[in-house]
Design a protein around this motif. Structure first.
Motif, mmCIF file in Angstrom:
data_model
loop_
_atom_site.group_PDB
_atom_site.id
_atom_site.type_symbol
_atom_site.label_atom_id
_atom_site.label_comp_id
_atom_site.label_asym_id
_atom_site.label_seq_id
_atom_site.Cartn_x
_atom_site.Cartn_y
_atom_site.Cartn_z
ATOM 1 N N ILE A 72 0.797 -0.970 -0.333
ATOM 2 C CA ILE A 72 0.167 0.051 0.095
ATOM 3 C C ILE A 72 0.752 1.577 0.338
ATOM 4 O O ILE A 72 0.368 1.940 -0.720
ATOM 5 C CB ILE A 72 -0.831 -0.069 0.830
ATOM 6 C CG1 ILE A 72 -2.403 -1.144 0.829
ATOM 7 C CG2 ILE A 72 -1.677 1.409 1.254
ATOM 8 C CD1 ILE A 72 -3.113 -1.229 1.912
ATOM 9 N N MET A 73 2.123 1.196 0.558
ATOM 10 C CA MET A 73 3.090 2.632 0.575
ATOM 11 C C MET A 73 3.416 2.831 -0.584
ATOM 12 O O MET A 73 4.691 3.507 -0.719
ATOM 13 C CB MET A 73 3.568 1.964 2.222
ATOM 14 C CG MET A 73 3.090 2.720 3.626
ATOM 15 S SD MET A 73 4.664 3.166 4.573
ATOM 16 C CE MET A 73 5.447 1.199 4.548
ATOM 17 N N ALA A 74 4.225 1.366 -1.305
ATOM 18 C CA ALA A 74 3.758 1.765 -2.291
ATOM 19 C C ALA A 74 3.332 1.945 -3.522
ATOM 20 O O ALA A 74 2.303 2.205 -3.932
ATOM 21 C CB ALA A 74 5.227 0.301 -2.729
ATOM 22 N N ASP A 75 4.021 1.614 -4.989
ATOM 23 C CA ASP A 75 2.934 1.219 -5.927
ATOM 24 C C ASP A 75 2.179 0.363 -7.208
ATOM 25 O O ASP A 75 2.252 -0.254 -7.898
ATOM 26 C CB ASP A 75 4.162 1.956 -7.400
ATOM 27 C CG ASP A 75 5.463 0.912 -7.220
ATOM 28 O OD1 ASP A 75 5.577 0.206 -6.422
ATOM 29 O OD2 ASP A 75 6.049 1.026 -8.128
ATOM 30 N N ILE A 76 1.751 -0.661 -5.399
ATOM 31 C CA ILE A 76 1.034 -1.756 -6.250
ATOM 32 C C ILE A 76 -0.618 -1.854 -5.867
ATOM 33 O O ILE A 76 -0.975 -1.884 -6.913
ATOM 34 C CB ILE A 76 1.763 -3.303 -5.586
ATOM 35 C CG1 ILE A 76 2.961 -2.956 -5.355
ATOM 36 C CG2 ILE A 76 0.355 -4.212 -5.471
ATOM 37 C CD1 ILE A 76 3.162 -4.137 -6.713
ATOM 38 N N LEU A 447 6.566 -10.518 -7.109
ATOM 39 C CA LEU A 447 6.170 -10.949 -5.599
ATOM 40 C C LEU A 447 5.069 -9.767 -4.822
ATOM 41 O O LEU A 447 4.944 -9.852 -4.124
ATOM 42 C CB LEU A 447 7.534 -10.401 -4.621
ATOM 43 C CG LEU A 447 8.830 -11.468 -4.664
ATOM 44 C CD1 LEU A 447 10.122 -10.697 -4.580
ATOM 45 C CD2 LEU A 447 8.571 -12.682 -5.180
ATOM 46 N N ALA A 448 4.542 -9.982 -5.780
ATOM 47 C CA ALA A 448 3.279 -8.354 -5.859
ATOM 48 C C ALA A 448 2.535 -9.188 -4.753
ATOM 49 O O ALA A 448 2.200 -10.520 -4.666
ATOM 50 C CB ALA A 448 2.436 -8.494 -7.126
ATOM 51 N N PHE A 449 1.807 -8.652 -3.807
ATOM 52 C CA PHE A 449 1.234 -9.186 -2.812
ATOM 53 C C PHE A 449 1.584 -9.716 -1.807
ATOM 54 O O PHE A 449 0.882 -10.795 -1.616
ATOM 55 C CB PHE A 449 -0.485 -9.179 -3.301
ATOM 56 C CG PHE A 449 -1.028 -8.091 -4.233
ATOM 57 C CD1 PHE A 449 -1.141 -7.169 -3.507
ATOM 58 C CD2 PHE A 449 -1.116 -7.571 -5.485
ATOM 59 C CE1 PHE A 449 -2.321 -6.031 -3.893
ATOM 60 C CE2 PHE A 449 -1.160 -6.781 -5.572
ATOM 61 C CZ PHE A 449 -2.021 -5.753 -4.802
#
Length: 514
Positions: A72-76, A447-449
């Motif tokens: 959430i703090m990143a660009d995902i 490695l998303a999520f």
């Protein structure tokens, strides 16, 4: 899967529920309760104490709430949820307007210190047990060393300098120490993992499946070295796992995230979850992500779905055509939901949902209506997989023959190909462009999520792939879509030290800007 039936008793032990008493009649060892006086005597006691050290991984302070924020703090992803104040603790993080009372930061700190505190007890008490198989004693120490390194790795990446406690404090004053420099914390992490590698077995079976192995410790050390910028060390450890662990990647990416494949051939270490305990609780033994990440109001999870951790549109659009990871990771408009006897007919993901105006949701941890319970999914969370070892190796050695083959194995699998067979269509070559950018991009989608992206952006700060340039651009992009979020500053490279901890420990300094 690790046997969890001993966790509660060992949890009480880990709290150190012992006080002195001057009354002679209280000097006798109680026979009807667990205390330091009658515990840590046998092999079973040692195993119970180690199991308690694992248990904090399943809770809010780690994989059942706090670490969700790393995407959430990143660009995902964005927060999602029901809007308004729903998930305010994540909204604060997403907007980089984080009070020192933020729930996520507080739980990450507290949960990590509870976990490593239990490890310290194991490392103090288990060497003194004489009624124990020496091999089990050695293994218990290795598990505690691995876990202490894991907890400290999360702490130092999230907060920077943190107190370095390596023995159980005998008093409150012993616990109220100042923060140690991050370099000292990393040094201890390395020492613990090197010791764990020598103490841990290469594999387990039966009820012990899921405990930390030599290869879990080696893989974590590779990641630690990469984070520190020690590419030579990272390559050496990643290569050791690839060549020596006997692990191999699943042919299909999605097989990593199926209950029937838990602790399987690609897995190096997982968070062990079980369900069926009728629990509305993120501090127990079931994973809450099935419900919290499920499409909101769609009725495909036990309690209708809460719709948090919503994939951002540019992340979704960034998948290459034919990348099979997209369908595993993302609910997109038009995707067909599983058949439901209680709700007949074909149902699909809407174009817009509460908290998700573009119709996307996180699918990776979806298991459906596994039972009638909420927050009680049995799906494990992989912490370390062989695919990441290939990506660590690729980043560490660069666009060499070895590095190109490492990243291309991951890429081939993502397109549904045999990962050992070269592909003219999808393989990168030495002339394919910026290799580092390609590896970082591959990490983002592989490695998303899996709750690691913010840590990646932090360690890359100072480059084009770092937190400040990436998230500044991301904020500007989202605003063009009518999605408001904050822009990070250099202060947001670390989280605030929780105010409750500073109230309890006057020796704790605060990070700048908080």
């Amino acid at each position: 899967m690790i046997n969890t039936k001993y966790t509660c008793g060992a949890f009480l032990l880990s709290l150190g529920l012992l006080t002195g008493c001057g009354e002679k009649f209280l000097d006798e060892k109680p026979a009807d309760q667990i205390t330091d006086a009658n515990f840590y005597q046998t092999q079973t006691d040692a195993i119970q104490a180690v199991t308690a050290s694992y248990s904090e991984l399943t809770k809010e302070g780690q994989y059942n709430a706090a670490l969700w924020a790393m995407d959430i703090m990143a660009d995902i992803s964005t927060v999602g949820g029901g809007g308004g104040g729903d998930g305010i603790e994540y909204q604060q993080l997403e907007n980089f307007s984080i009070p020192t009372t933020n729930f996520v930061a507080t739980r990450l700190w507290q949960g990590s210190y509870i976990g490593l505190g239990r490890c310290n007890i194991v490392l103090q008490k288990v060497p003194l047990i004489t009624n124990i198989d020496p091999a089990i004693q050695k293994r218990c120490l290795g598990e505690a060393q691995f876990l202490r390194a894991k907890f400290y790795f999360d702490l130092v990446r999230a907060f920077g300098d943190v107190p370095l406690l390596l023995t159980p404090p005998a008093s409150v004053s012993d616990a109220n120490i100042a923060r140690s420099p991050a370099a000292d914390v990393y040094k201890q992490i390395e020492q613990d993992l090197l010791a764990a590698i020598t103490n841990l077995p290469t594999s387990y079976s039966g009820a012990d499946l899921g405990r930390a192995t030599k290869w879990a410790a080696t893989g974590l050390l590779a990641k630690v070295y990469l984070t520190e910028g020690n590419k030579t060390g990272a390559a050496e450890q990643a290569r050791a796992v690839i060549n020596g662990s006997g692990k191999s990647m699943w042919a299909n990416y999605g097989d990593n995230f199926k209950v029937e494949n838990e602790n399987g051939k690609e897995s190096l270490f997982e968070i062990q979850y079980i369900n069926g305990r009728n629990q509305y609780d993120r501090n127990s033994v079931g994973f809450a992500g099935n419900e919290f990440f499920g499409p909101r109001g769609q009725g495909i999870t036990p309690q209708n779905g809460y719709g948090f951790n919503v994939p951002e549109p540019d992340f979704v659009n960034g998948y290459e055509a034919g990348d099979t990871r997209k369908a595993v990771t993302i609910w997109a408009p038009g995707d067909t939901y599983p058949a439901d006897p209680t709700n007949p007919g074909v149902r699909t993901q809407p174009k817009s949902l509460p908290g998700s105006p573009f119709g996307y949701d996180c699918k990776k941890w979806f298991v459906g209506k596994v039972n009638t319970n909420v927050w009680d999914s049995p799906l494990n969370i992989p912490v370390l997989r062989l695919a990441e070892m290939y990506l660590i190796l690729a980043e560490a050695v660069g666009p060499t023959t070895e590095g190109l083959e490492a990243i291309n194995k991951v890429r081939r699998r993502s397109f549904g190909l045999d990962y050992n067979t070269p592909s003219a269509a999808h393989d990168l070559t030495a002339s394919s462009g910026n290799f580092t950018d390609a590896v970082i991009r591959e990490r983002k989608y592989e490695l998303a999520f899996e709750f690691d992206r913010w840590f990646d952006l932090k360690r890359l700060n100072g480059t084009a792939n770092g937190l400040l340039p990436v998230m500044t651009a991301q904020t500007n992009y989202l605003r063009t879509l009518g999605i408001q979020r904050g822009t990070p500053t250099a202060n947001n490279l670390v989280l605030p030290i929780p105010q409750s901890e500073r109230d309890a420990n006057p020796n704790l300094s605060q990070n700048p800007g908080y």
